[in-house]
Design a protein around this motif. Sequence first.
Motif, mmCIF file in Angstrom:
data_model
loop_
_atom_site.group_PDB
_atom_site.id
_atom_site.type_symbol
_atom_site.label_atom_id
_atom_site.label_comp_id
_atom_site.label_asym_id
_atom_site.label_seq_id
_atom_site.Cartn_x
_atom_site.Cartn_y
_atom_site.Cartn_z
ATOM 1 N N UNK A 242 40.872 33.320 42.233
ATOM 2 C CA UNK A 242 40.845 32.992 43.655
ATOM 3 C C UNK A 242 41.350 31.787 43.686
ATOM 4 N N UNK A 243 40.898 30.810 42.978
ATOM 5 C CA UNK A 243 41.716 29.434 43.002
ATOM 6 C C UNK A 243 43.006 29.496 42.671
ATOM 7 N N UNK A 244 43.627 30.299 41.505
ATOM 8 C CA UNK A 244 45.039 30.408 41.212
ATOM 9 C C UNK A 244 45.879 30.945 42.605
ATOM 10 N N UNK A 245 45.074 32.087 43.233
ATOM 11 C CA UNK A 245 45.830 32.652 44.439
ATOM 12 C C UNK A 245 45.916 31.308 45.422
ATOM 13 N N UNK A 246 44.993 30.573 45.818
ATOM 14 C CA UNK A 246 45.107 29.504 46.634
ATOM 15 C C UNK A 246 46.283 28.224 46.437
ATOM 16 N N UNK A 247 46.483 28.124 44.976
ATOM 17 C CA UNK A 247 47.354 27.273 44.591
ATOM 18 C C UNK A 247 48.712 27.900 44.623
ATOM 19 N N UNK A 248 48.995 29.111 44.444
ATOM 20 C CA UNK A 248 50.264 29.964 44.550
ATOM 21 C C UNK A 248 50.580 29.986 46.044
ATOM 22 N N UNK A 249 49.676 30.172 46.884
ATOM 23 C CA UNK A 249 49.850 30.155 48.459
ATOM 24 C C UNK A 249 50.696 28.780 48.913
ATOM 25 N N UNK A 250 50.257 27.939 48.180
ATOM 26 C CA UNK A 250 51.040 26.612 48.633
ATOM 27 C C UNK A 250 52.436 26.158 48.250
ATOM 28 N N UNK A 261 44.009 40.511 46.523
ATOM 29 C CA UNK A 261 43.074 41.594 46.478
ATOM 30 C C UNK A 261 41.908 41.219 47.541
ATOM 31 N N UNK A 262 41.119 42.343 47.941
ATOM 32 C CA UNK A 262 40.038 41.895 48.989
ATOM 33 C C UNK A 262 39.111 40.730 48.457
ATOM 34 N N UNK A 263 38.802 40.770 47.129
ATOM 35 C CA UNK A 263 37.843 39.886 46.584
ATOM 36 C C UNK A 263 38.340 38.458 46.331
ATOM 37 N N UNK A 264 39.792 38.058 46.833
ATOM 38 C CA UNK A 264 40.458 36.891 46.937
ATOM 39 C C UNK A 264 41.243 36.619 45.540
ATOM 40 N N UNK A 265 40.841 37.495 44.571
ATOM 41 C CA UNK A 265 41.918 37.354 43.348
ATOM 42 C C UNK A 265 43.265 37.898 43.744
ATOM 43 N N UNK A 287 48.592 25.696 36.244
ATOM 44 C CA UNK A 287 47.271 26.500 36.551
ATOM 45 C C UNK A 287 46.298 26.516 35.674
ATOM 46 N N UNK A 288 46.281 26.322 34.728
ATOM 47 C CA UNK A 288 45.221 26.253 33.572
ATOM 48 C C UNK A 288 44.482 27.635 33.789
ATOM 49 N N UNK A 289 43.211 27.418 33.628
ATOM 50 C CA UNK A 289 42.412 28.699 33.765
ATOM 51 C C UNK A 289 42.791 29.565 34.627
ATOM 52 N N UNK A 290 43.203 29.268 35.809
ATOM 53 C CA UNK A 290 43.161 29.999 36.928
ATOM 54 C C UNK A 290 44.508 31.061 36.834
ATOM 55 N N UNK A 291 45.147 31.225 35.864
ATOM 56 C CA UNK A 291 46.178 32.190 35.677
ATOM 57 C C UNK A 291 46.374 32.576 34.372
#
Length: 315
Positions: A242-250, A261-265, A287-291
Motif C-alpha cells: 500500500x505504501x508502494x502504491x502511494x509512492x508510485x501515485x506521486x 487493488x481494493x485492499x490498497x496494494x 522503494x525498498x521493501x515496498x516493492x
Amino acid sequence: MAKTQRLLELLMTVNRKRKFTVGELAQEFGVSQRTILRDLQELSEWGVPLYSEVGPHGGYRVLKERILPPIAFSEEEAVAIFFAIQSLRHYSALPFAAEAASATNKFYAYMPPDVRERIDEMRHRVDFVTPKRQADSPHLSILLDAAVNQKVLAIAYESREKQTNRRIQPIGIYTQNGLWYCPAYCFQTSSYRVFRCDRIQTAVECAEAEPLDLRDIHLDNRESRLAGEEKNSIAIRAELTRVGVQKCEAERWSAPMLTIRPDGTGSLSGQIAESDRDFFAAFFIGLGREATVIHSPELLASMRSYLAELSGKYP
C-alpha cells in the motif's frame, strides 16, 4: 451613455478593431473627437497598449498584446484565482513569471480593502509547497512556444555524461518535484525522449528543419500514443505494498502502468524504454521493501549492479 459604460465598451471595441481613427470612434459612439481623445488617454493610463500613427493613413493601433474585456468575479472567485497564481511562487522558473506576478498585483490592487485583509490573513494559513531548486530553467517560454506552434529547436543539452547538440520538437513542458521536464521528439535518436529543462543550455528555433505533425500528441495522451513506438523496450512488472502504491501515485509517468487493488496494494507493469532501465532500477531500489520486482531479467540485472555499486561504496 455614462462615461464608465462608454469606456468599457470602448475598451472592447479597440481590442476588436486593432486599428482605428478618432473620427471612426467618435461617429460610432456619438460623441465628439475631443471626448474620444480624452477616453483614449484614460484607456492608455489603464494600461491599454495604444500606439498612434501620423500621416494620411494614420490613426491608432493596439500593439501586439491584447487586453481582455473586463470580467466580473465574485469575491470567492477572485480569492481562488489569486491563490492559484500564488501557488506558483515557489518555482525558481516559470514560462510566464513576469505575467503571473503582474496578474497577482492587479488582482490585489483592485480588490476592496476588506478582501485584501482577508487575503493577507489567508497567506499565512494556506500554502502550496514545492521543493525549492537551485537549478534554473531559462528556456521554458521558447520550449512552450515550440510545442504549441509545432517548431523544431536546436538545443545544447548537458546530460550526466556529456554535452550534446540536438534538434528536438517539444510536445509540452511539465513540472514535478520542483523540476521542469520537456517531452520531445529527438531527431538525433529518431525517438521520443524526456529532457530536463535545467540541463538545456541553449535553445533556438531551427527554421530550416521540417517539423513533424505532432498536433494530436500532448501531455495527457503521450504515454498511450507513444507506447508502441519505442523500438528498444522491455516489459517490467513489480508488486507493490500500500505504501508502494502511494509512492508510485506521486510519479506522473506511473498512471498508465499502475493497478490498485481494493485492499490498497497493487502492481506496476508495462513497457519501458531500454534507455530508461537505470532510472527504473534506482526507482525500485528507492522503494525498498515496498516493492518486489518480478520481471524483467534486464531490469533485475541493472538493480543488482546498482546494489553492488552501493555495497562497494559502503563496505
